[in-house]
Design a protein around this motif. Structure first.
Motif: not given
Length: 160
Positions: A30-36, A40-43, A82-89
């Motif tokens: 979750r943290r990694v996806l939130t950071d990405v 605005g994208g993968l580093p 596209w449209d990566l949305l990171v939620a709690d669950e």
């Protein structure tokens, strides 16, 4: 502290350590996806392979993909998402499959594996999914890591 005799196994824990560890490791994903998502994208060369149980409660995906992947599916987040949305669950992402766009919603508890091959990092998860009463559970899948890799695998088994 008293140790059990050599031939006696320690008692089952009343604290669900295995579930606590699994939930904590899912928070890494979750943290990694939130950071990405926030960046605005993968580093750099980072990209992710995310495997998940397709019939886990809460998974939302097009029917044609569910028919093609009735048990488990691996998606790749690299160049075209596209449209990566990171939620709690759960997280949501748009991907293309055979040039057909699709939106997926994947609960973290459905994830069986998370790999970032750019840095040789991997996590494996146990997924507790109710099995139909008339079918035996599938055999466990064993994934071997290369020596020197950063694979973290937990295989907790609870006695009944």
């Amino acid at each position: 502290m008293t140790e059990p005799p050599e031939n006696q196994e320690p008692p089952d824990s009343l604290i669900p350590y295995d579930e606590i560890v699994q939930d904590s490791l899912r928070q890494v994903v979750r943290r990694v996806l939130t950071d990405v998502s926030n960046a605005g994208g993968l580093p750099g060369a980072h990209h992710f392979f995310i495997a998940f149980r397709t019939r886990f409660p809460g998974v939302d995906m097009p029917r044609h993909l569910l028919e093609r992947y009735p048990e488990e599916m691996t998606v790749v987040l690299q160049h075209r998402y596209w449209d990566l949305l990171v939620a709690d669950e759960h997280f949501e992402v748009g991907l293309t499959f055979n040039q057909v766009p699709a939106k997926l919603s994947i609960p973290y508890k459905a994830i069986t594996g998370f790999v970032d091959p750019a840095v040789n990092f991997a996590l494996q998860f146990m997924v507790n999914m109710p099995e139909p009463a008339d079918e035996p559970p599938p055999p466990p899948v064993v994934v071997e890591g290369e020596s020197g890799s950063n694979v973290v695998s937990f295989d907790f088994k609870r006695k009944k």
